[in-house]
Design a protein around this motif. Sequence first.
Motif, PDB file in Angstrom:
ATOM      1  N   ALA A  55      54.318  45.864  43.193  1.00 40.60           N
ATOM      2  CA  ALA A  55      54.641  46.520  44.498  1.00 40.60           C
ATOM      3  C   ALA A  55      55.747  47.561  44.235  1.00 40.60           C
ATOM      4  CB  ALA A  55      55.245  45.373  45.251  1.00 40.60           C
ATOM      5  N   GLU A  56      56.652  47.471  43.350  1.00 38.58           N
ATOM      6  CA  GLU A  56      57.495  48.622  43.274  1.00 38.58           C
ATOM      7  C   GLU A  56      56.748  49.840  42.681  1.00 38.58           C
ATOM      8  OE1 GLU A  56      61.660  49.337  40.710  1.00 38.58           O
ATOM      9  OE2 GLU A  56      60.624  47.304  40.733  1.00 38.58           O
ATOM     10  N   SER A  57      55.795  49.644  41.686  1.00 37.84           N
ATOM     11  CA  SER A  57      55.211  50.498  40.924  1.00 37.84           C
ATOM     12  C   SER A  57      54.076  51.572  41.949  1.00 37.84           C
ATOM     13  CB  SER A  57      54.374  49.970  39.849  1.00 37.84           C
ATOM     14  OG  SER A  57      53.806  51.092  39.500  1.00 37.84           O
ATOM     15  N   VAL A  58      53.495  50.586  42.899  1.00 40.99           N
ATOM     16  CA  VAL A  58      52.654  51.127  43.837  1.00 40.99           C
ATOM     17  C   VAL A  58      53.548  51.821  45.053  1.00 40.99           C
ATOM     18  CG1 VAL A  58      50.976  50.820  45.619  1.00 40.99           C
ATOM     19  CG2 VAL A  58      50.668  49.757  43.525  1.00 40.99           C
ATOM     20  N   LEU A  59      54.502  51.647  45.476  1.00 41.48           N
ATOM     21  CA  LEU A  59      54.995  52.067  46.631  1.00 41.48           C
ATOM     22  C   LEU A  59      55.844  53.284  46.029  1.00 41.48           C
ATOM     23  CD1 LEU A  59      55.924  51.834  49.339  1.00 41.48           C
ATOM     24  CD2 LEU A  59      57.963  50.416  49.188  1.00 41.48           C
ATOM     25  N   THR A  60      56.291  53.220  44.601  1.00 41.32           N
ATOM     26  CA  THR A  60      57.033  54.322  44.140  1.00 41.32           C
ATOM     27  C   THR A  60      56.087  55.615  43.891  1.00 41.32           C
ATOM     28  OG1 THR A  60      58.731  52.791  42.978  1.00 41.32           O
ATOM     29  CG2 THR A  60      58.277  55.165  42.191  1.00 41.32           C
ATOM     30  N   LEU A  61      55.087  55.119  43.364  1.00 39.74           N
ATOM     31  CA  LEU A  61      53.967  56.111  43.265  1.00 39.74           C
ATOM     32  C   LEU A  61      53.455  56.907  44.623  1.00 39.74           C
ATOM     33  CD1 LEU A  61      51.713  57.815  41.688  1.00 39.74           C
ATOM     34  CD2 LEU A  61      50.123  55.853  42.162  1.00 39.74           C
ATOM     35  N   ALA A  62      53.367  55.936  45.737  1.00 36.11           N
ATOM     36  CA  ALA A  62      53.070  56.386  47.093  1.00 36.11           C
ATOM     37  C   ALA A  62      54.095  57.495  47.689  1.00 36.11           C
ATOM     38  CB  ALA A  62      53.117  55.532  48.129  1.00 36.11           C
ATOM     39  N   TYR A  63      55.478  57.255  47.181  1.00 39.27           N
ATOM     40  CA  TYR A  63      56.450  58.212  47.608  1.00 39.27           C
ATOM     41  C   TYR A  63      56.511  59.439  46.774  1.00 39.27           C
ATOM     42  CZ  TYR A  63      58.636  54.406  50.342  1.00 39.27           C
ATOM     43  OH  TYR A  63      58.952  53.300  50.969  1.00 39.27           O
ATOM     44  N   LYS A  64      56.159  59.152  45.318  1.00 36.55           N
ATOM     45  CA  LYS A  64      56.024  60.526  44.643  1.00 36.55           C
ATOM     46  C   LYS A  64      54.883  61.251  45.034  1.00 36.55           C
ATOM     47  CE  LYS A  64      55.869  59.944  40.119  1.00 36.55           C
ATOM     48  NZ  LYS A  64      55.632  59.363  38.696  1.00 36.55           N
ATOM     49  N   VAL A  65      53.741  60.729  45.397  1.00 38.35           N
ATOM     50  CA  VAL A  65      52.688  61.534  45.806  1.00 38.35           C
ATOM     51  C   VAL A  65      52.741  62.068  47.380  1.00 38.35           C
ATOM     52  CG1 VAL A  65      50.146  61.302  46.743  1.00 38.35           C
ATOM     53  CG2 VAL A  65      50.768  60.313  44.640  1.00 38.35           C
ATOM     54  N   ARG A  66      53.437  61.453  48.023  1.00 36.35           N
ATOM     55  CA  ARG A  66      53.937  62.168  49.349  1.00 36.35           C
ATOM     56  C   ARG A  66      54.766  63.507  48.995  1.00 36.35           C
ATOM     57  NH1 ARG A  66      57.466  58.905  53.765  1.00 36.35           N
ATOM     58  NH2 ARG A  66      58.854  58.693  51.911  1.00 36.35           N
ATOM     59  N   ARG A  67      55.793  63.488  48.257  1.00 37.43           N
ATOM     60  CA  ARG A  67      56.586  64.659  47.656  1.00 37.43           C
ATOM     61  C   ARG A  67      55.482  65.493  47.141  1.00 37.43           C
ATOM     62  NH1 ARG A  67      60.272  60.636  45.993  1.00 37.43           N
ATOM     63  NH2 ARG A  67      59.874  61.020  43.999  1.00 37.43           N
ATOM     64  N   ALA A  68      54.647  65.253  46.282  1.00 36.41           N
ATOM     65  CA  ALA A  68      53.913  66.212  45.725  1.00 36.41           C
ATOM     66  C   ALA A  68      52.884  66.959  46.741  1.00 36.41           C
ATOM     67  CB  ALA A  68      52.868  65.668  44.936  1.00 36.41           C
ATOM     68  N   PHE A  69      52.461  66.252  47.797  1.00 36.36           N
ATOM     69  CA  PHE A  69      51.762  66.865  48.834  1.00 36.36           C
ATOM     70  C   PHE A  69      52.773  67.862  49.686  1.00 36.36           C
ATOM     71  CE2 PHE A  69      48.544  63.383  48.689  1.00 36.36           C
ATOM     72  CZ  PHE A  69      47.400  64.248  48.562  1.00 36.36           C
ATOM     73  N   VAL A  70      53.771  67.509  49.553  1.00 31.88           N
ATOM     74  CA  VAL A  70      54.971  68.593  50.415  1.00 31.88           C
ATOM     75  C   VAL A  70      54.974  69.903  49.494  1.00 31.88           C
ATOM     76  CG1 VAL A  70      57.331  68.675  51.050  1.00 31.88           C
ATOM     77  CG2 VAL A  70      56.350  66.658  51.593  1.00 31.88           C
ATOM     78  N   ALA A  71      55.172  69.695  48.294  1.00 36.69           N
ATOM     79  CA  ALA A  71      55.137  70.822  47.425  1.00 36.69           C
ATOM     80  C   ALA A  71      53.926  71.593  47.323  1.00 36.69           C
ATOM     81  CB  ALA A  71      55.360  70.264  45.874  1.00 36.69           C
ATOM     82  N   VAL A  72      52.695  70.911  47.183  1.00 36.32           N
ATOM     83  CA  VAL A  72      51.460  71.521  46.966  1.00 36.32           C
ATOM     84  C   VAL A  72      51.169  72.248  48.331  1.00 36.32           C
ATOM     85  CG1 VAL A  72      49.132  71.424  46.898  1.00 36.32           C
ATOM     86  CG2 VAL A  72      50.437  70.278  45.609  1.00 36.32           C
ATOM     87  N   ARG A  73      51.493  71.925  49.511  1.00 37.43           N
ATOM     88  CA  ARG A  73      51.248  72.622  50.814  1.00 37.43           C
ATOM     89  C   ARG A  73      52.552  73.382  51.295  1.00 37.43           C
ATOM     90  NH1 ARG A  73      50.211  68.661  55.071  1.00 37.43           N
ATOM     91  NH2 ARG A  73      48.751  70.225  55.998  1.00 37.43           N
ATOM     92  N   ALA A  74      53.329  73.665  50.555  1.00 37.84           N
ATOM     93  CA  ALA A  74      54.408  74.577  51.110  1.00 37.84           C
ATOM     94  C   ALA A  74      54.051  75.783  51.661  1.00 37.84           C
ATOM     95  CB  ALA A  74      55.637  74.571  50.197  1.00 37.84           C
ATOM     96  N   MET A  75      54.578  76.352  52.789  1.00 41.57           N
ATOM     97  CA  MET A  75      54.094  77.707  53.403  1.00 41.57           C
ATOM     98  C   MET A  75      54.699  78.752  52.265  1.00 41.57           C
ATOM     99  SD  MET A  75      52.679  77.319  56.260  1.00 41.57           S
ATOM    100  CE  MET A  75      53.163  78.671  57.194  1.00 41.57           C
ATOM    101  N   GLY A  76      53.911  79.841  51.935  1.00 40.45           N
ATOM    102  CA  GLY A  76      54.181  80.810  51.188  1.00 40.45           C
ATOM    103  C   GLY A  76      54.106  80.624  49.820  1.00 40.45           C
TER     104      GLY A  76
END
Length: 214
Positions: A55-76
């Motif tokens: 559970a810790e591993s899956v949820l930690t991954l979810a948070y990492k992936v969410r941050r990754a999407f923020v970085a990939v989709r950053a404007m400019g």
Amino acid sequence: MAIGCSVDWAATGSMISGFGAWVGAGAVFYAACKAANTFDEFRKQKAHERRMAAAESVLTLAYKVRRAFVAVRAMGALGHELNAAIEEIQNTEWYGGLNEFEKTLAQQRQITLGRAVRYQNDWDQIFEQMPIARALFGEDAESALQTLWRQLLQIRISADIYAQRRENGGLDYDQATHDIWDHGEADELNRVGREVAGAVQALEGIMLPILHGN
């Protein structure tokens, strides 16, 4: 007058020996039951620990992936991102045939794809976690991870659509720009952001009660 009492010590010894055998058998039975209960408790504890760790591993991954999407989709884009994108595509045959407007679109596409590559390890872990998520937490957990993966595919597809835009624009182009760039939560076309948020929320609903011991 003395009263005599005759004791059959052989019989008494046999009786005591028999009683001792019963006591010994009872002790063995108790020890066996105790060992079985201890092993069962140990097995349950280990299963609980595995669920907690997963559970810790899956949820930690979810948070990492969410941050990754923020970085990939950053404007400019930063200067080094633009330079890296141009260097990646400038010597291809198709790039040389584009006009300046089309080259700008191609560069933005490459910037988005390049950002996604930097987080490839996170995307790979989504697939690695899917089997354990389904086995321990059910279909909903696996489905939430699949949703995260589909958003990466959507961004890549939209980056291609964006690069194929011509100057008249169009609905597909508008949606593509909102897929590859984050325009905020209030954006009606922000389907990628909504799907990511929903998947993370679903995983929180499954994993947090386990991690909190509920």
